[in-house]
Design an enzyme around this catalytic site. Structure first.
Site, PDB file in Angstrom:
ATOM      1  N   PRO A   1      22.936  17.179   3.595  1.00 39.49           N
ATOM      2  CA  PRO A   1      22.058  17.502   2.463  1.00 39.49           C
ATOM      3  C   PRO A   1      20.575  17.328   2.803  1.00 39.49           C
ATOM      4  O   PRO A   1      19.721  17.884   2.114  1.00 39.49           O
ATOM      5  CB  PRO A   1      22.489  16.532   1.355  1.00 39.49           C
ATOM      6  CG  PRO A   1      23.574  15.693   1.906  1.00 39.49           C
ATOM      7  CD  PRO A   1      23.879  16.107   3.308  1.00 39.49           C
TER       8      PRO A   1
ATOM      9  N   ASP B   1      17.057  45.760  10.101  1.00 42.13           N
ATOM     10  CA  ASP B   1      17.043  44.519   9.329  1.00 42.13           C
ATOM     11  C   ASP B   1      15.756  44.322   8.555  1.00 42.13           C
ATOM     12  O   ASP B   1      15.739  43.726   7.495  1.00 42.13           O
ATOM     13  CB  ASP B   1      17.197  43.304  10.258  1.00 42.13           C
ATOM     14  CG  ASP B   1      18.585  43.239  10.839  1.00 42.13           C
ATOM     15  OD1 ASP B   1      19.244  44.279  10.872  1.00 42.13           O
ATOM     16  OD2 ASP B   1      18.980  42.151  11.258  1.00 42.13           O
TER      17      ASP B   1
ATOM     18  N   ARG C   1      29.618  38.126   8.567  1.00 44.53           N
ATOM     19  CA  ARG C   1      29.424  39.488   8.070  1.00 44.53           C
ATOM     20  C   ARG C   1      28.246  40.192   8.749  1.00 44.53           C
ATOM     21  O   ARG C   1      28.052  41.385   8.548  1.00 44.53           O
ATOM     22  CB  ARG C   1      29.278  39.501   6.544  1.00 44.53           C
ATOM     23  CG  ARG C   1      28.066  38.767   6.023  1.00 44.53           C
ATOM     24  CD  ARG C   1      28.027  38.765   4.510  1.00 44.53           C
ATOM     25  NE  ARG C   1      27.642  40.052   3.937  1.00 44.53           N
ATOM     26  CZ  ARG C   1      26.410  40.543   3.928  1.00 44.53           C
ATOM     27  NH1 ARG C   1      25.424  39.860   4.490  1.00 44.53           N
ATOM     28  NH2 ARG C   1      26.142  41.698   3.384  1.00 44.53           N
TER      29      ARG C   1
ATOM     30  N   GLU D   1      29.397   8.876   4.133  1.00 41.59           N
ATOM     31  CA  GLU D   1      27.930   8.932   4.001  1.00 41.59           C
ATOM     32  C   GLU D   1      27.299   9.725   5.143  1.00 41.59           C
ATOM     33  O   GLU D   1      26.067   9.789   5.253  1.00 41.59           O
ATOM     34  CB  GLU D   1      27.335   7.517   3.946  1.00 41.59           C
ATOM     35  CG  GLU D   1      27.844   6.676   2.791  1.00 41.59           C
ATOM     36  CD  GLU D   1      27.643   7.357   1.438  1.00 41.59           C
ATOM     37  OE1 GLU D   1      26.521   7.811   1.157  1.00 41.59           O
ATOM     38  OE2 GLU D   1      28.625   7.428   0.661  1.00 41.59           O
TER      39      GLU D   1
HETATM   40  C1  JB8 Z   1      29.014  13.774   3.810  1.00 45.83           C
HETATM   41  O1  JB8 Z   1      25.899  18.503   0.650  1.00 45.83           O
HETATM   42  B1  JB8 Z   1      26.079  18.678   1.999  1.00 45.83           B
HETATM   43  C2  JB8 Z   1      26.835  17.631   2.817  1.00 45.83           C
HETATM   44  C3  JB8 Z   1      27.286  16.458   2.209  1.00 45.83           C
HETATM   45  C4  JB8 Z   1      27.933  15.544   3.004  1.00 45.83           C
HETATM   46  C5  JB8 Z   1      28.132  15.758   4.356  1.00 45.83           C
HETATM   47  C6  JB8 Z   1      27.684  16.915   4.948  1.00 45.83           C
HETATM   48  C7  JB8 Z   1      27.026  17.853   4.162  1.00 45.83           C
HETATM   49  C8  JB8 Z   1      28.825  14.637   4.845  1.00 45.83           C
HETATM   50  N1  JB8 Z   1      28.469  14.329   2.698  1.00 45.83           N
HETATM   51  O2  JB8 Z   1      25.514  19.753   2.653  1.00 45.83           O
END
Ligand code: JB8
Length: 302
Positions: A95, A179, A164, A122
């Site tokens: 994230p 493109d 794709r 985590e």
């Molecule tokens: C544990 O929201 B995400 C995401 C969340 C995650 C992990 C990897 C990606 C690993 N939580 O992109």
């Protein structure tokens, strides 16, 4: 090994079974059968060394949850990726990564080899990505501003967006590097979205709603033309445009005669059925306007 120009994708996960259906169906499933994409899905626990196949441990500094062990991830990636990186690119969904975009997807589609490291809990001990940077490109990427339970769904999103775009995948067979000209390979470009709009199919009347026709349909065309010309002018072009209401072929022939054009370029979204039977109006134009007609496809699906 697959055919030349194939994309090899390795996925490391504690849920290998998660990937079976999504990678087996539709465009990507067919590309895999043809050998245009080749998948290796690896169970991370194969590299765990204790009887319980442990892949996580308590976080240093405390806090909630568990962190994935660097030794297990390191051994897995050492085995899956050659010591010199083998021109692989490591993609770590997280994230906190850089936002995944269509441009990144296009870049990945041009790579020979991608390795997705799917974390859970985590996340993966931060030293793993750092250590892997010594031997290959490592991207920490986010697919959106929300938090998933793991990297698997994010990896699938990226694989679908990349798949794709591969040459040979339906809809891309005849694409001519357009493109930057309205195709989705360049959605931030000046032409973005110009060819998009609501779409309709039969029946013409459904739940008392009509497919827009006449003035109602013209509205959309007028707006699309406005936006198109604005974008072209902003990019320094002297483009002119007009909306055609009668048959496009007659209008095209008249225009070719009027301006003395010696070539016509048609930019269109690919349409599977039309292409297959060579029945699209750009192909028919070839026989009617008396000048060469070059057809460019945008990179979208039929
Ligand atoms: C544990 O929201 B995400 C995401 C969340 C995650 C992990 C990897 C990606 C690993 N939580 O992109």
């Amino acid at each position: 090994m697959g055919r030349k120009n194939a994309l090899r994708i390795d996925i490391v996960t504690i849920f290998p079974e998660y990937f079976g259906s999504p990678l087996g169906v539709s465009l990507i499933g067919k590309a895999a059968v043809r050998g245009d994409i080749e998948f290796g899905v690896h169970d991370l626990r194969r590299w765990a060394t204790d009887v319980h196949h442990t892949v996580d441990d308590l976080p240093f500094g405390g806090g909630p949850g568990m962190v994935m062990k660097p030794d297990v991830w390191g051994d897995a990636l050492d085995e899956i990726v050659p010591a010199d990186g083998g021109s692989a690119r490591l993609v770590v969904p997280t994230p906190s990564g850089v936002p995944f975009t269509q441009d990144i997807a296009a870049g990945y589609a041009a790579e020979p080899r991608l390795v997705f490291a799917c974390g859970r809990y985590e996340g993966i001990d931060g030293r793993v990505a750092e250590a892997m940077r010594d031997r290959m490109l490592v991207d920490e990427v986010s697919v959106g501003d929300y938090v998933l339970a793991g990297g698997e769904a994010a990896a699938l999103v990226m694989i679908e967006a990349v798949g794709r775009l591969l040459p040979g995948v339906l809809g891309n067979a005849s694409s001519v590097g357009d493109d930057s000209f309205g195709g989705d390979g360049d959605p931030d470009g000046a032409m973005r979205g110009l060819l998009e709009g609501p779409v309709y199919t039969r029946p013409r009347t459904w739940r008392e709603r009509e497919v827009p026709e006449g003035e109602a349909a013209k509205d959309f065309g007028v707006r699309a033309l406005e936006v198109s010309l604005q974008a072209l002018h902003a990019s320094g072009s002297e483009a002119e445009g007009r909306l055609v209401e009668d048959h496009p072929l007659d209008a095209l022939r008249a225009l070719v005669d009027e301006v003395g054009a010696d070539e016509v370029i048609v930019l269109t979204d690919p349409h599977y059925v039309e292409e297959f039977f060579h029945r699209d109006w750009a192909s028919r134009a070839r026989h009617k306007v008396g000048v060469p007609v070059l057809k460019l496809f945008s990179h979208s699906e039929a």
